[in-house]
Design a protein around this motif. Sequence first.
Motif, PDB file in Angstrom:
ATOM      1  N   GLY A   1       0.817  -1.215   0.000  1.00  0.00           N
ATOM      2  CA  GLY A   1       0.000   0.000   0.000  1.00  0.00           C
ATOM      3  C   GLY A   1       0.847   1.259   0.000  1.00  0.00           C
ATOM      4  N   LYS A   2       0.160   2.405  -0.038  1.00  0.00           N
ATOM      5  CA  LYS A   2       0.865   3.688   0.011  1.00  0.00           C
ATOM      6  C   LYS A   2       0.518   4.372   1.319  1.00  0.00           C
ATOM      7  CE  LYS A   2      -0.372   5.486  -4.124  1.00  0.00           C
ATOM      8  NZ  LYS A   2      -0.336   6.510  -5.156  1.00  0.00           N
ATOM      9  N   ALA A   3       1.545   4.859   2.005  1.00  0.00           N
ATOM     10  CA  ALA A   3       1.288   5.500   3.290  1.00  0.00           C
ATOM     11  C   ALA A   3       2.357   6.529   3.580  1.00  0.00           C
ATOM     12  CB  ALA A   3       1.288   4.450   4.407  1.00  0.00           C
ATOM     13  N   VAL A   4       1.990   7.532   4.372  1.00  0.00           N
ATOM     14  CA  VAL A   4       2.978   8.503   4.821  1.00  0.00           C
ATOM     15  C   VAL A   4       2.739   8.779   6.307  1.00  0.00           C
ATOM     16  CG1 VAL A   4       1.562  10.486   4.054  1.00  0.00           C
ATOM     17  CG2 VAL A   4       4.015  10.782   4.400  1.00  0.00           C
ATOM     18  N   SER A   5       3.833   8.808   7.072  1.00  0.00           N
ATOM     19  CA  SER A   5       3.690   9.126   8.496  1.00  0.00           C
ATOM     20  C   SER A   5       3.746  10.635   8.679  1.00  0.00           C
ATOM     21  CB  SER A   5       4.815   8.472   9.301  1.00  0.00           C
ATOM     22  OG  SER A   5       6.046   9.094   8.977  1.00  0.00           O
ATOM     23  N   LEU A   6       2.969  11.129   9.639  1.00  0.00           N
ATOM     24  CA  LEU A   6       2.954  12.571   9.921  1.00  0.00           C
ATOM     25  C   LEU A   6       2.976  12.800  11.423  1.00  0.00           C
ATOM     26  CD1 LEU A   6       0.134  13.615   7.401  1.00  0.00           C
ATOM     27  CD2 LEU A   6       2.577  14.188   7.196  1.00  0.00           C
ATOM     28  N   LEU A   7       3.901  13.630  11.876  1.00  0.00           N
ATOM     29  CA  LEU A   7       3.937  13.993  13.298  1.00  0.00           C
ATOM     30  C   LEU A   7       3.010  15.193  13.536  1.00  0.00           C
ATOM     31  CD1 LEU A   7       7.787  13.631  13.883  1.00  0.00           C
ATOM     32  CD2 LEU A   7       5.968  11.971  14.329  1.00  0.00           C
ATOM     33  N   GLY A   8       2.791  15.495  14.802  1.00  0.00           N
ATOM     34  CA  GLY A   8       1.865  16.589  15.157  1.00  0.00           C
ATOM     35  C   GLY A   8       2.214  17.899  14.462  1.00  0.00           C
TER      36      GLY A   8
ATOM     37  N   ASP B   1      -4.893  21.621  10.924  1.00  0.00           N
ATOM     38  CA  ASP B   1      -4.829  21.983   9.519  1.00  0.00           C
ATOM     39  C   ASP B   1      -5.107  20.711   8.708  1.00  0.00           C
ATOM     40  OD1 ASP B   1      -4.169  22.777   6.972  1.00  0.00           O
ATOM     41  OD2 ASP B   1      -2.510  24.052   7.646  1.00  0.00           O
ATOM     42  N   ALA B   2      -6.173  20.746   7.907  1.00  0.00           N
ATOM     43  CA  ALA B   2      -6.570  19.533   7.182  1.00  0.00           C
ATOM     44  C   ALA B   2      -5.813  19.379   5.861  1.00  0.00           C
ATOM     45  CB  ALA B   2      -8.075  19.572   6.925  1.00  0.00           C
ATOM     46  N   ARG B   3      -5.004  20.400   5.486  1.00  0.00           N
ATOM     47  CA  ARG B   3      -4.460  20.398   4.112  1.00  0.00           C
ATOM     48  C   ARG B   3      -3.434  19.302   3.837  1.00  0.00           C
ATOM     49  NH1 ARG B   3      -3.104  26.653   3.742  1.00  0.00           N
ATOM     50  NH2 ARG B   3      -2.389  26.061   5.818  1.00  0.00           N
ATOM     51  N   VAL B   4      -2.484  19.124   4.752  1.00  0.00           N
ATOM     52  CA  VAL B   4      -1.428  18.122   4.506  1.00  0.00           C
ATOM     53  C   VAL B   4      -2.047  16.722   4.456  1.00  0.00           C
ATOM     54  CG1 VAL B   4       0.715  17.122   5.395  1.00  0.00           C
ATOM     55  CG2 VAL B   4       0.302  19.579   5.596  1.00  0.00           C
ATOM     56  N   ILE B   5      -2.964  16.478   5.377  1.00  0.00           N
ATOM     57  CA  ILE B   5      -3.639  15.165   5.378  1.00  0.00           C
ATOM     58  C   ILE B   5      -4.419  15.001   4.076  1.00  0.00           C
ATOM     59  CG2 ILE B   5      -5.222  13.631   6.613  1.00  0.00           C
ATOM     60  CD1 ILE B   5      -4.855  15.388   9.111  1.00  0.00           C
ATOM     61  N   GLY B   6      -5.117  16.068   3.698  1.00  0.00           N
ATOM     62  CA  GLY B   6      -5.934  16.026   2.472  1.00  0.00           C
ATOM     63  C   GLY B   6      -5.081  15.701   1.257  1.00  0.00           C
ATOM     64  N   SER B   7      -3.889  16.326   1.143  1.00  0.00           N
ATOM     65  CA  SER B   7      -3.055  16.031  -0.035  1.00  0.00           C
ATOM     66  C   SER B   7      -2.594  14.583  -0.030  1.00  0.00           C
ATOM     67  CB  SER B   7      -1.804  16.916  -0.105  1.00  0.00           C
ATOM     68  OG  SER B   7      -2.008  18.128   0.476  1.00  0.00           O
ATOM     69  N   ALA B   8      -2.250  14.073   1.161  1.00  0.00           N
ATOM     70  CA  ALA B   8      -1.813  12.667   1.223  1.00  0.00           C
ATOM     71  C   ALA B   8      -2.940  11.755   0.747  1.00  0.00           C
ATOM     72  CB  ALA B   8      -1.395  12.312   2.652  1.00  0.00           C
ATOM     73  N   LEU B   9      -4.158  12.050   1.194  1.00  0.00           N
ATOM     74  CA  LEU B   9      -5.297  11.216   0.790  1.00  0.00           C
ATOM     75  C   LEU B   9      -5.547  11.338  -0.712  1.00  0.00           C
ATOM     76  CD1 LEU B   9      -7.815  11.873   3.731  1.00  0.00           C
ATOM     77  CD2 LEU B   9      -6.240   9.952   3.445  1.00  0.00           C
ATOM     78  N   ASP B  10      -5.397  12.555  -1.236  1.00  0.00           N
ATOM     79  CA  ASP B  10      -5.596  12.762  -2.676  1.00  0.00           C
ATOM     80  C   ASP B  10      -4.593  11.950  -3.499  1.00  0.00           C
ATOM     81  OD1 ASP B  10      -7.664  14.454  -2.151  1.00  0.00           O
ATOM     82  OD2 ASP B  10      -6.515  16.313  -2.451  1.00  0.00           O
TER      83      ASP B  10
END
Length: 407
Positions: free
Chosen positions: A89-96, A116-125
């Motif tokens: 799968g594809k995944a990225v870890s993100l710290l606080g 901030d929803a943007r970084v999460i949103g781009s990863a999902l996109d």
Amino acid sequence: MLIVQKYGGTSVGTIERIRAVARRSLATQRKGHRVVVIVSAMAGETNRLLGLAKQISERPDERELDVIASTGEQVSVALVALAIQAEGGKAVSLLGHQVRILTDSAFARARIQDIDARVIGSALDEGKIAVIAGFQGVDKEGNITTLGRGGSDTSGVAVAAALKADVCEIYTDVDGVYTADPNVVSTARKVSRISYEEMLELASLGAKVLQIRSVEFGMKYGVPIHVRSSFNDNEGTWVVPEDKAMEAVLVAGVTATKDEAKVTLEGIPDDPGVQVKVFRPLADAGIVVDVIVQAYTQNGRTNLTFTLPAGDLAKAKDLLAKECADLFAANQIKTEASLSKVSIVGVGMRSHAGVALKLFEILAKENIHVHLISTSEIKISCVIEAKYAELAVRALHDGFGLGNGKT
Ligand code: ADP
Ligand code: ASP
Ligand code: MG
């Protein structure tokens, strides 16, 4: 759907468990959902890290403590991302700070102010599963903060709220929310639905299955919370708005807190404002007082009793002796530690008579001495000796018919 899955310490406790998390989150994504995973530190890791700091200083600087404590989640978040990648799968870890989970600066008990929803949103996109470290945030100066023990629950629900997710699944080591801690009461039953209000009371009165602030977020932003096991696919417990069926149930759950202490100020002047003089120094020292009882007044003198965490007792006693010397002598301060607060919770109490009486009958039958009583619309709490806490929880659980489905 957008699904947020939060995995607790046991659920990421070993590499094998981490692989299971990766498989579950990927299976969810392959059904066509967008998936965000929030992880805790591996089981026992946060305690180990805090223990290291304690070896250096009895009262470590809280900013540095948060820098240490937050590393547990940094490890697990990367391991989960790697495990998802290893499964194809594809995944990225993100710290606080990478998400930007902005908090206030109250180290060790920080509150989330904005996500901030943007970084999460781009990863999902990009088709990735975003794997976010629970428990941690960053303040506006860039300091790392943590959200208090059990805080990954709050990270999970707050991220779900920020992303307007359809559900926040809380994966843990039990099948859901039970009528009492299933590790204490063997006859405890899993409930299929519980109201936010009841869960809020249970969480604040000792049921650590959800951190209280996670329930507050869920309630405020209307996030459905599904508490379930990471060891199976069973339906868990839904924490949702109250409905009619819930009112028919007298007691939804029984719980207890540990490590409570009691202070009684005997024969102090019954003057207006006396409470201000007593509680101001405690508040200034950040001591949280809980049950407060002032009754029985005679000849202008009264007794004032309150509870506080046992760990704050010595400090409170010193402060009162020093700051209130004009009101009472040190020998008028009576204290008692090793107490517990046992509570029954249920929205049905609002409309049923005799619940308190029944509780007192059950405790009396076990010969348990009640020190203090406090109530709200949907809960009754009794402060008792800590050594009887488990007995009281079991007796109340059985006495209110929770074990056998009668209520
Ligand atoms: P996690 O590491 O997944 O966050 P926690 O240990 O924080 O898990 O919370 C789960 C634990 O909460 C359970 O193992 C159980 O002992 C405890 N617990 C206390 N009260 C309850 C309750 N009413 N229902 C379910 N679990 C409860
Ligand atoms: N790892 C943190 C703790 O042990 C946060 C959590 O597990 O929710 O308290
Ligand atoms: Mg927890």
